[in-house]
Design a protein around this motif. Structure first.
Motif, PDB file in Angstrom:
ATOM      1  N   ASN A  10       0.853  -1.203   0.000  1.00 13.43           N
ATOM      2  CA  ASN A  10       0.000   0.000   0.000  1.00 13.43           C
ATOM      3  C   ASN A  10       0.879   1.239   0.000  1.00 13.43           C
ATOM      4  O   ASN A  10       2.106   1.165   0.154  1.00 13.43           O
ATOM      5  N   GLY A  11       0.239   2.383  -0.116  1.00 14.51           N
ATOM      6  CA  GLY A  11       0.978   3.636  -0.224  1.00 14.51           C
ATOM      7  C   GLY A  11       1.745   3.983   1.024  1.00 14.51           C
ATOM      8  O   GLY A  11       2.836   4.564   0.946  1.00 14.51           O
ATOM      9  N   ALA A  12       1.199   3.579   2.182  1.00 15.86           N
ATOM     10  CA  ALA A  12       1.883   3.899   3.444  1.00 15.86           C
ATOM     11  C   ALA A  12       3.208   3.147   3.549  1.00 15.86           C
ATOM     12  O   ALA A  12       4.237   3.714   3.940  1.00 15.86           O
ATOM     13  N   ALA A  13       3.178   1.875   3.158  1.00 15.59           N
ATOM     14  CA  ALA A  13       4.420   1.073   3.201  1.00 15.59           C
ATOM     15  C   ALA A  13       5.432   1.612   2.201  1.00 15.59           C
ATOM     16  O   ALA A  13       6.635   1.702   2.486  1.00 15.59           O
ATOM     17  N   LEU A  14       4.927   2.011   1.039  1.00 15.74           N
ATOM     18  CA  LEU A  14       5.829   2.601   0.035  1.00 15.74           C
ATOM     19  C   LEU A  14       6.447   3.880   0.570  1.00 15.74           C
ATOM     20  O   LEU A  14       7.662   4.085   0.502  1.00 15.74           O
ATOM     21  N   ALA A  15       5.634   4.743   1.165  1.00 18.57           N
ATOM     22  CA  ALA A  15       6.122   6.037   1.662  1.00 18.57           C
ATOM     23  C   ALA A  15       7.215   5.851   2.710  1.00 18.57           C
ATOM     24  O   ALA A  15       8.246   6.529   2.669  1.00 18.57           O
ATOM     25  N   THR A  16       7.003   4.909   3.619  1.00 18.71           N
ATOM     26  CA  THR A  16       7.988   4.662   4.675  1.00 18.71           C
ATOM     27  C   THR A  16       9.321   4.186   4.105  1.00 18.71           C
ATOM     28  O   THR A  16      10.393   4.697   4.448  1.00 18.71           O
ATOM     29  N   THR A  17       9.249   3.248   3.184  1.00 22.92           N
ATOM     30  CA  THR A  17      10.479   2.695   2.604  1.00 22.92           C
ATOM     31  C   THR A  17      11.182   3.705   1.708  1.00 22.92           C
ATOM     32  O   THR A  17      12.401   3.877   1.776  1.00 22.92           O
ATOM     33  N   LEU A  18      10.410   4.424   0.891  1.00 21.31           N
ATOM     34  CA  LEU A  18      11.029   5.403  -0.004  1.00 21.31           C
ATOM     35  C   LEU A  18      11.667   6.533   0.806  1.00 21.31           C
ATOM     36  O   LEU A  18      12.777   6.973   0.498  1.00 21.31           O
ATOM     37  N   ALA A  19      11.002   6.954   1.873  1.00 21.05           N
ATOM     38  CA  ALA A  19      11.564   8.018   2.720  1.00 21.05           C
ATOM     39  C   ALA A  19      12.886   7.569   3.337  1.00 21.05           C
ATOM     40  O   ALA A  19      13.871   8.319   3.353  1.00 21.05           O
ATOM     41  N   ALA A  20      12.937   6.334   3.805  1.00 21.22           N
ATOM     42  CA  ALA A  20      14.172   5.821   4.412  1.00 21.22           C
ATOM     43  C   ALA A  20      15.284   5.704   3.368  1.00 21.22           C
ATOM     44  O   ALA A  20      16.442   6.040   3.624  1.00 21.22           O
ATOM     45  N   THR A  21      14.930   5.254   2.180  1.00 13.14           N
ATOM     46  CA  THR A  21      15.919   5.112   1.098  1.00 13.14           C
ATOM     47  C   THR A  21      16.469   6.463   0.677  1.00 13.14           C
ATOM     48  O   THR A  21      17.678   6.641   0.505  1.00 13.14           O
ATOM     49  N   VAL A  22      15.588   7.438   0.519  1.00 14.99           N
ATOM     50  CA  VAL A  22      16.003   8.793   0.133  1.00 14.99           C
ATOM     51  C   VAL A  22      16.831   9.427   1.247  1.00 14.99           C
ATOM     52  O   VAL A  22      17.875  10.039   0.986  1.00 14.99           O
ATOM     53  N   ALA A  23      16.403   9.250   2.492  1.00 16.45           N
ATOM     54  CA  ALA A  23      17.163   9.812   3.618  1.00 16.45           C
ATOM     55  C   ALA A  23      18.568   9.228   3.674  1.00 16.45           C
ATOM     56  O   ALA A  23      19.552   9.949   3.899  1.00 16.45           O
ATOM     57  N   ALA A  24      18.693   7.950   3.412  1.00 16.01           N
ATOM     58  CA  ALA A  24      20.022   7.313   3.414  1.00 16.01           C
ATOM     59  C   ALA A  24      20.886   7.883   2.299  1.00 16.01           C
ATOM     60  O   ALA A  24      22.086   8.148   2.492  1.00 16.01           O
ATOM     61  N   ALA A  25      20.285   8.107   1.151  1.00 21.33           N
ATOM     62  CA  ALA A  25      21.043   8.671   0.017  1.00 21.33           C
ATOM     63  C   ALA A  25      21.491  10.101   0.325  1.00 21.33           C
ATOM     64  O   ALA A  25      22.638  10.487   0.041  1.00 21.33           O
ATOM     65  N   LEU A  26      20.629  10.890   0.933  1.00 13.26           N
ATOM     66  CA  LEU A  26      20.979  12.270   1.280  1.00 13.26           C
ATOM     67  C   LEU A  26      22.072  12.295   2.360  1.00 13.26           C
ATOM     68  O   LEU A  26      23.032  13.058   2.269  1.00 13.26           O
ATOM     69  N   SER A  27      21.931  11.421   3.350  1.00 14.32           N
ATOM     70  CA  SER A  27      22.949  11.367   4.417  1.00 14.32           C
ATOM     71  C   SER A  27      24.303  10.936   3.867  1.00 14.32           C
ATOM     72  O   SER A  27      25.346  11.484   4.253  1.00 14.32           O
ATOM     73  N   ALA A  28      24.296   9.988   2.942  1.00 13.34           N
ATOM     74  CA  ALA A  28      25.553   9.533   2.338  1.00 13.34           C
ATOM     75  C   ALA A  28      26.202  10.668   1.543  1.00 13.34           C
ATOM     76  O   ALA A  28      27.431  10.850   1.570  1.00 13.34           O
ATOM     77  N   ARG A  55      10.140  13.642   8.403  1.00 14.56           N
ATOM     78  CA  ARG A  55      10.422  13.168   9.768  1.00 14.56           C
ATOM     79  C   ARG A  55      11.765  12.460   9.895  1.00 14.56           C
ATOM     80  O   ARG A  55      12.176  12.100  10.997  1.00 14.56           O
ATOM     81  N   GLU A  56      12.453  12.268   8.779  1.00 11.38           N
ATOM     82  CA  GLU A  56      13.745  11.555   8.817  1.00 11.38           C
ATOM     83  C   GLU A  56      14.810  12.458   9.434  1.00 11.38           C
ATOM     84  O   GLU A  56      14.930  13.637   9.081  1.00 11.38           O
ATOM     85  N   ALA A  57      15.603  11.877  10.353  1.00  9.60           N
ATOM     86  CA  ALA A  57      16.665  12.630  11.022  1.00  9.60           C
ATOM     87  C   ALA A  57      17.925  12.605  10.165  1.00  9.60           C
ATOM     88  O   ALA A  57      18.498  11.536   9.903  1.00  9.60           O
ATOM     89  N   LEU A  58      18.330  13.776   9.666  1.00  6.73           N
ATOM     90  CA  LEU A  58      19.585  13.916   8.905  1.00  6.73           C
ATOM     91  C   LEU A  58      19.989  15.385   8.938  1.00  6.73           C
ATOM     92  O   LEU A  58      19.262  16.226   9.446  1.00  6.73           O
ATOM     93  N   ASP A  59      21.175  15.699   8.395  1.00  2.00           N
ATOM     94  CA  ASP A  59      21.652  17.098   8.412  1.00  2.00           C
ATOM     95  C   ASP A  59      20.909  17.907   7.357  1.00  2.00           C
ATOM     96  O   ASP A  59      21.473  18.329   6.349  1.00  2.00           O
ATOM     97  N   TRP A  60      19.644  18.169   7.638  1.00  2.00           N
ATOM     98  CA  TRP A  60      18.806  18.838   6.651  1.00  2.00           C
ATOM     99  C   TRP A  60      19.338  20.225   6.260  1.00  2.00           C
ATOM    100  O   TRP A  60      19.113  20.690   5.142  1.00  2.00           O
TER     101      TRP A  60
END
Ligand SMILES: O=C(O)[C@H](O)[C@@H](O)[C@H](O)[C@H](O)COP(=O)(O)O
Length: 232
Positions: A10-28, A55-60
């Protein structure tokens, strides 16, 4: 380049995973280069993803958020993608991010596009993250079928820039990054939801005519692998 389909229940599961993936890419990116950049699309699909990413914790404060494309309207117009991102993404932890708008109160859309091109040139290239959407007509970004500048927009021999686009299905005049400015992102995502868009995607994957379905340029010619995120 290739595309990989990531399917979610569902969209909620997609949103959670995509947010984590994008946050990891930005942090890297921040860890590697001290800064990061992300270009996101407008429309209704990304709202849950934006909320999760906010809501992802990173050096925004080291991240620049910009738009894949924009309607040529001010940020207080309900059609504005700037307004959409300010409302759904630039909040919570992500409120500290820098934002680079494409719209400016110029005398013409062409002048606004030139200003946005100059502003975007200050960002390190390529983008660390690009998240594309897709319309049921097979457009992505503002690469609309029948667009007055579609051929130029998809021409990889032309430099990355922000340009104008007008098309029957676009509504207002659009400001859009060129394909050359989007296709080599370190993380290139196509985010779509629903059965109708899955059928549109399958049709796009089955053909080559980019004038008919401009999203095919991304699926068939992007330098970066395309991560397709889909939920029913
Ligand atoms: O400014 C825009 O409208 C977007 O950049 C556009 O390319 C969007 O991604 C698609 O039109 C899908 O929109 P929906 O998510 O609303 O279906």
């Amino acid at each position: 380049m290739t595309s990989k389909e990531n399917t979610f229940e569902n969209g909620a599961a997609l949103a959670t995973t995509l947010a984590a993936t994008v946050a990891a890419a930005l942090s890297a990116a921040v860890a590697a280069r001290g800064e990061a950049s992300i270009a996101v699309s407008g429309g209704s699909t990304p709202k849950a993803f934006f909320d999760a990413l906010s809501r992802e914790a990173l050096d925004w404060e080291k991240v620049t958020v910009t738009l894949v494309d924009e309607r040529f309207v001010p940020a207080d117009n309900p059609r504005s993608n700037h307004l959409l991102v300010a409302t759904h993404l630039l909040k919570n932890a992500a409120a500290k991010a820098r934002f680079l708008p494409l719209f400016s109160a110029a005398d013409s859309a062409e002048e606004a596009a030139e200003r946005a091109t100059e502003a975007a040139a200050a960002l390190a290239q390529p983008f660390d993250v690009v998240v594309l959407g897709m319309g049921n007509d097979g457009h992505t970004a503002s690469f609309f079928p029948g667009g007055n500048h579609l051929a130029e927009a998809l021409d990889l021999s032309l430099p990355r820039r922000v340009m104008t686009m007008e098309a029957e299905g676009a509504g207002e005049t659009r400001l859009t990054f060129s394909f050359s400015g989007l296709q080599d992102a370190r993380l290139l995502v196509l985010h779509i939801e629903g059965a109708e868009k899955k059928a549109v995607l399958d049709k796009a994957l089955a053909g080559k005519d980019e004038a008919e379905m401009p999203v095919r340029a991304v699926l068939n010619r992007a330098a970066s692998p395309v991560e397709i995120y889909w939920a029913p």
